[in-house]
Write a protein that holds these residues in place. Structure first.
Motif, PDB file in Angstrom:
ATOM      1  N   GLY A 110       0.842  -1.185   0.000  1.00  0.00           N
ATOM      2  CA  GLY A 110       0.000   0.000   0.000  1.00  0.00           C
ATOM      3  C   GLY A 110       0.880   1.238   0.000  1.00  0.00           C
ATOM      4  O   GLY A 110       2.094   1.149  -0.239  1.00  0.00           O
ATOM      5  N   PRO A 111       0.318   2.416   0.254  1.00  0.00           N
ATOM      6  CA  PRO A 111       1.119   3.650   0.188  1.00  0.00           C
ATOM      7  C   PRO A 111       2.353   3.638   1.079  1.00  0.00           C
ATOM      8  O   PRO A 111       3.430   4.085   0.663  1.00  0.00           O
ATOM      9  CB  PRO A 111       0.125   4.732   0.626  1.00  0.00           C
ATOM     10  CG  PRO A 111      -1.214   4.180   0.300  1.00  0.00           C
ATOM     11  CD  PRO A 111      -1.112   2.704   0.517  1.00  0.00           C
ATOM     12  N   LYS A 172      -7.877  10.470  -2.347  1.00  0.00           N
ATOM     13  CA  LYS A 172      -7.684  11.750  -1.662  1.00  0.00           C
ATOM     14  C   LYS A 172      -6.258  11.856  -1.146  1.00  0.00           C
ATOM     15  O   LYS A 172      -5.728  10.913  -0.559  1.00  0.00           O
ATOM     16  CB  LYS A 172      -8.644  11.886  -0.482  1.00  0.00           C
ATOM     17  CG  LYS A 172     -10.114  11.928  -0.859  1.00  0.00           C
ATOM     18  CD  LYS A 172     -10.962  12.048   0.390  1.00  0.00           C
ATOM     19  CE  LYS A 172     -12.435  11.935   0.056  1.00  0.00           C
ATOM     20  NZ  LYS A 172     -12.769  10.586  -0.458  1.00  0.00           N
ATOM     21  N   LEU A 173      -5.660  13.038  -1.314  1.00  0.00           N
ATOM     22  CA  LEU A 173      -4.284  13.229  -0.891  1.00  0.00           C
ATOM     23  C   LEU A 173      -4.125  14.321   0.146  1.00  0.00           C
ATOM     24  O   LEU A 173      -3.001  14.636   0.546  1.00  0.00           O
ATOM     25  CB  LEU A 173      -3.407  13.555  -2.116  1.00  0.00           C
ATOM     26  CG  LEU A 173      -3.408  12.503  -3.235  1.00  0.00           C
ATOM     27  CD1 LEU A 173      -2.539  12.957  -4.379  1.00  0.00           C
ATOM     28  CD2 LEU A 173      -2.926  11.157  -2.705  1.00  0.00           C
ATOM     29  N   ARG A 488     -13.917   0.120   8.552  1.00  0.00           N
ATOM     30  CA  ARG A 488     -12.457   0.105   8.345  1.00  0.00           C
ATOM     31  C   ARG A 488     -11.909   1.526   8.206  1.00  0.00           C
ATOM     32  O   ARG A 488     -11.116   1.819   7.313  1.00  0.00           O
ATOM     33  CB  ARG A 488     -12.124  -0.700   7.094  1.00  0.00           C
ATOM     34  CG  ARG A 488     -12.786  -2.062   6.970  1.00  0.00           C
ATOM     35  CD  ARG A 488     -12.156  -3.119   7.844  1.00  0.00           C
ATOM     36  NE  ARG A 488     -12.788  -4.423   7.598  1.00  0.00           N
ATOM     37  CZ  ARG A 488     -12.333  -5.339   6.749  1.00  0.00           C
ATOM     38  NH1 ARG A 488     -11.250  -5.101   6.039  1.00  0.00           N
ATOM     39  NH2 ARG A 488     -12.963  -6.492   6.611  1.00  0.00           N
ATOM     40  N   THR A 489     -12.338   2.423   9.075  1.00  0.00           N
ATOM     41  CA  THR A 489     -11.911   3.820   8.952  1.00  0.00           C
ATOM     42  C   THR A 489     -10.442   4.004   9.291  1.00  0.00           C
ATOM     43  O   THR A 489      -9.777   4.886   8.744  1.00  0.00           O
ATOM     44  CB  THR A 489     -12.741   4.707   9.887  1.00  0.00           C
ATOM     45  OG1 THR A 489     -12.637   4.213  11.227  1.00  0.00           O
ATOM     46  CG2 THR A 489     -14.206   4.711   9.465  1.00  0.00           C
ATOM     47  N   SER A 490      -9.937   3.226  10.226  1.00  0.00           N
ATOM     48  CA  SER A 490      -8.519   3.264  10.586  1.00  0.00           C
ATOM     49  C   SER A 490      -8.184   1.967  11.304  1.00  0.00           C
ATOM     50  O   SER A 490      -9.062   1.155  11.605  1.00  0.00           O
ATOM     51  CB  SER A 490      -8.196   4.480  11.469  1.00  0.00           C
ATOM     52  OG  SER A 490      -8.869   4.397  12.710  1.00  0.00           O
ATOM     53  N   SER A 491      -6.930   1.790  11.598  1.00  0.00           N
ATOM     54  CA  SER A 491      -6.507   0.540  12.225  1.00  0.00           C
ATOM     55  C   SER A 491      -7.051   0.419  13.639  1.00  0.00           C
ATOM     56  O   SER A 491      -7.054   1.392  14.399  1.00  0.00           O
ATOM     57  CB  SER A 491      -4.975   0.469  12.265  1.00  0.00           C
ATOM     58  OG  SER A 491      -4.551  -0.746  12.871  1.00  0.00           O
ATOM     59  N   GLY A 516      -0.888   1.786  12.878  1.00  0.00           N
ATOM     60  CA  GLY A 516      -1.475   2.788  13.756  1.00  0.00           C
ATOM     61  C   GLY A 516      -0.790   4.131  13.732  1.00  0.00           C
ATOM     62  O   GLY A 516      -0.959   4.943  14.646  1.00  0.00           O
ATOM     63  N   TYR A 517      -0.031   4.419  12.644  1.00  0.00           N
ATOM     64  CA  TYR A 517       0.746   5.664  12.593  1.00  0.00           C
ATOM     65  C   TYR A 517       0.384   6.558  11.412  1.00  0.00           C
ATOM     66  O   TYR A 517       1.138   7.470  11.079  1.00  0.00           O
ATOM     67  CB  TYR A 517       2.245   5.334  12.566  1.00  0.00           C
ATOM     68  CG  TYR A 517       2.705   4.666  13.833  1.00  0.00           C
ATOM     69  CD1 TYR A 517       2.983   5.415  14.969  1.00  0.00           C
ATOM     70  CD2 TYR A 517       2.813   3.278  13.917  1.00  0.00           C
ATOM     71  CE1 TYR A 517       3.386   4.804  16.149  1.00  0.00           C
ATOM     72  CE2 TYR A 517       3.206   2.659  15.087  1.00  0.00           C
ATOM     73  CZ  TYR A 517       3.500   3.423  16.205  1.00  0.00           C
ATOM     74  OH  TYR A 517       3.880   2.819  17.376  1.00  0.00           O
ATOM     75  N   ALA A 518      -0.744   6.326  10.789  1.00  0.00           N
ATOM     76  CA  ALA A 518      -1.155   7.141   9.651  1.00  0.00           C
ATOM     77  C   ALA A 518      -2.655   6.984   9.459  1.00  0.00           C
ATOM     78  O   ALA A 518      -3.276   6.083  10.025  1.00  0.00           O
ATOM     79  CB  ALA A 518      -0.398   6.729   8.381  1.00  0.00           C
ATOM     80  N   GLY A 519      -3.205   7.873   8.630  1.00  0.00           N
ATOM     81  CA  GLY A 519      -4.624   7.806   8.312  1.00  0.00           C
ATOM     82  C   GLY A 519      -4.879   8.414   6.953  1.00  0.00           C
ATOM     83  O   GLY A 519      -5.102   9.609   6.839  1.00  0.00           O
ATOM     84  N   GLY A 520      -4.804   7.622   5.904  1.00  0.00           N
ATOM     85  CA  GLY A 520      -4.974   8.126   4.546  1.00  0.00           C
ATOM     86  C   GLY A 520      -3.724   7.922   3.711  1.00  0.00           C
ATOM     87  O   GLY A 520      -2.644   7.594   4.217  1.00  0.00           O
ATOM     88  N   ILE A 521      -3.874   8.140   2.410  1.00  0.00           N
ATOM     89  CA  ILE A 521      -2.800   7.837   1.463  1.00  0.00           C
ATOM     90  C   ILE A 521      -1.543   8.652   1.750  1.00  0.00           C
ATOM     91  O   ILE A 521      -0.433   8.114   1.851  1.00  0.00           O
ATOM     92  CB  ILE A 521      -3.280   8.079   0.017  1.00  0.00           C
ATOM     93  CG1 ILE A 521      -4.370   7.075  -0.357  1.00  0.00           C
ATOM     94  CG2 ILE A 521      -2.114   7.976  -0.967  1.00  0.00           C
ATOM     95  CD1 ILE A 521      -5.038   7.356  -1.693  1.00  0.00           C
ATOM     96  N   THR A 522      -1.691   9.971   1.891  1.00  0.00           N
ATOM     97  CA  THR A 522      -0.516  10.831   2.023  1.00  0.00           C
ATOM     98  C   THR A 522       0.212  10.588   3.333  1.00  0.00           C
ATOM     99  O   THR A 522       1.452  10.461   3.352  1.00  0.00           O
ATOM    100  CB  THR A 522      -0.916  12.312   1.896  1.00  0.00           C
ATOM    101  OG1 THR A 522      -1.515  12.522   0.612  1.00  0.00           O
ATOM    102  CG2 THR A 522       0.289  13.220   2.032  1.00  0.00           C
TER     103      THR A 522
END
Length: 541
Positions: A110-111, A172-173, A488-491, A516-522
């Motif tokens: 993934g990203p 979304k970025l 599945r909004t976040s981990s 658990g250290y990010a939320g979204g592609i960017t």
């Protein structure tokens, strides 16, 4: 270099209009030469039907000695001197004596895994990527087949495969994180180099779209391979050997073969970029003693409105032909003490069946680059904490998700359960549609979604809908369509890591959204770059 903020122009402005506005803001004479770069563009629709584009631009005057004088002359808080912060990876190229080191292993493409692998490859470390799903070309076929037949491939679906869950989203970025190092700009530049439109570099809410994103992730994969990296699809992590709490090897399984053969790979560096849905992998690493904790996340539903309705709310009677389809953001603190808010809003998009386990059902939102579906959809979600979970321990949040997804599968008879807003409020099954026809990838079935959700979540959403109807008149229209379950909004877990980026096992680097250290592609891509930095500094002297 000079920064001009709050430079406002009509949506139908020309290049000449922009240059005239810059000259006027800086009080430049006609003969003075300059060049400019758009840094950010947003939309001001507060005085509809008059709509304005609002720009931040960087301006370089050919005679740079005049820049200080220009700032003093204009005396404007929106005009200031600035410098461009260019990101630099801390290591440029591997040294000759490092050629025989064990290659770093990236679990997940993934990203986070993709950008970690890309930046390690660029400095010569030749990573090996292990991805349980298929390459994007085959993954597209598997996902479309699932939407058409309900036959789920548990290893290659909306959650798993090249590009990760973000590939089947709006692309979304935008991100809320602050990063003065310039990594955000570097992520966007990398996407442009791989084929994204250059407007993502300055749009306030940049997006790519699922169709374009598929091409981009393929191009990034090709660069990794051209630099000596390796990407192994249909390959699932089965185990980690870590005697004395130090990674020595991993075991992987070929998911494409009937015999499911297992292979051992010696390694001393493993990046766990597994995404938020790798539930079997979470269980495996918990079993071998990697420190992890349960964390809060959010669950809820998706709501669909006509895109024309959302456009009118934002733009009114404005007649500009080149305005983007409108989005929205709503949030409310309910009497239950819980917040309810919109999430992953997809203008001109689709609700998609995003399941990854048999007899469980989860949904997500997705848009193509043109955002030309007749509906807008957004998740309406409510935060849940470990205190809401039935069990205890790091995996309790996963079991909470599974409970909801089993209920959604049962309520929808294997299809996406849908319900009109009025019927959701009145706690009854829907029997027919109104003016909103769902735009759903996958089959759908009338249901009573109240049977899926805990009542405290249902009541919070109902109260939120009433409030949102005041913010966006008609938002709580009776025949807006709800679907579920958005789980599945976040981990649901966080894998603990230290200042070196390592977990409780040396050489294992938790990374990205799943860790658990990010939320979204960017933000996931940025965390991948940060992890690559720590690995490069470890192995390259």
């Amino acid at each position: 270099m000079i920064r001009i903020n709050q430079l406002k122009l009509s949506p139908i402005h020309s290049e000449d209009d922009m240059r005239k506005a810059i000259k006027h803001s800086l009080k430049l004479s006609d003969e003075l030469e300059f060049e400019y770069k758009i840094v950010k563009r947003s939309i001001d629709a507060r005085h509809k039907p008059e709509i304005l584009y609002v720009y931040a631009v960087n301006v370089k005057i050919k005679n740079q000695s005049l820049e200080n004088k220009t700032i003093k002359k204009v005396y404007n808080n929106n005009v200031m001197l600035t410098t461009e912060n260019k990101y630099t990876f801390p290591c440029t190229q591997i040294s000759d004596n490092q050629e025989n080191t064990l290659r770093p292993i990236i679990i997940g493409f993934g990203p986070a895994g993709m950008f970690c692998a890309l930046f390690l490859a660029r400095c010569g470390l030749k990573p090996i990527v292990v991805e349980r799903g298929q390459c994007v070309e085959k993954r597209l076929k598997a996902v479309n087949e699932f939407w058409n037949t309900n036959e789920l491939n548990i290893n290659s679906n909306v959650q798993f495969g090249e590009g990760g869950a973000g590939t089947f989203s709006d692309g979304k970025l935008n991100t809320m994180i602050k990063d003065p190092s310039g990594r955000i700009a570097k992520v966007l530049e990398t996407f442009v180099e791989a084929g994204a439109d250059s407007s993502i570099l300055y749009n306030n809410k940049p997006h790519i779209g699922t169709d374009v994103l598929c091409d981009i992730v393929r191009n990034i994969r090709k660069e990794i391979i051209s630099l000596g990296g390796e990407v192994r699809f249909n390959t699932c992590l089965e185990g980690i050997d870590a005697p004395n709490n130090e990674v020595k090897s991993i075991h992987v399984k070929d998911t494409s073969e009937q015999n499911l053969k297992t292979e051992k790979i010696d390694c001393d560096t493993v990046v766990m970029a597994i995404g938020h849905s790798a539930r079997d992998t979470f269980a495996m690493i918990h079993e071998i003693g990697i420190e992890m904790v349960s964390k809060s996340f959010a669950v809820g539903l998706r709501i669909e409105h006509p895109q024309a309705f959302i456009n009118y709310n934002t733009y009114g009677d404005a007649t500009y032909k080149n305005l983007p389809v409108a989005d929205y953001k709503v949030t409310y603190q309910a009497k239950t003490g819980r917040g309810v808010y919109s999430f992953c809003m997809c203008p001109g998009g689709y609700v998609v069946n995003a399941s990854s386990e048999k007899e469980m059902l989860a949904i997500n939102g997705m848009s193509y680059s043109r955002r030309d579906s007749k509906n807008a959809n957004s998740a309406l979600i409510v935060t849940v904490t470990p205190q809401d979970f039935d069990g205890i321990g790091p995996l309790a949040g996963i079991e909470f998700q599974r409970k909801l997804e089993r209920a959604a599968y049962k309520e929808g008879k294997g299809s996406v359960p849908v319900q009109l807003v009025s019927d959701f409020i009145d706690n009854r099954i829907s029997t027919k549609l109104g003016q909103v026809t769902p735009c759903i990838k996958g089959s759908y079935e009338f249901a009573n979604i109240r049977n899926i959700l805990p009542e405290y979540i249902s009541q919070t959403i109902i109260e939120g809908l009433d409030n949102f109807g005041n913010l966006i008149k008609g938002y709580n229209m009776e025949d807006a369509v709800l679907s579920g379950i958005e789980s599945r909004t976040s981990s649901p877990v966080r894998i603990i890591r230290n200042d070196l980026g390592e977990s409780s096992i040396k050489g294992l680097f938790p990374c990205g959204e799943g860790a658990g250290y990010a939320g979204g592609i960017t933000s996931a891509a940025i965390d991948g770059i940060k992890t690559a930095e720590k690995i490069a500094q470890k192995y390259i002297k």
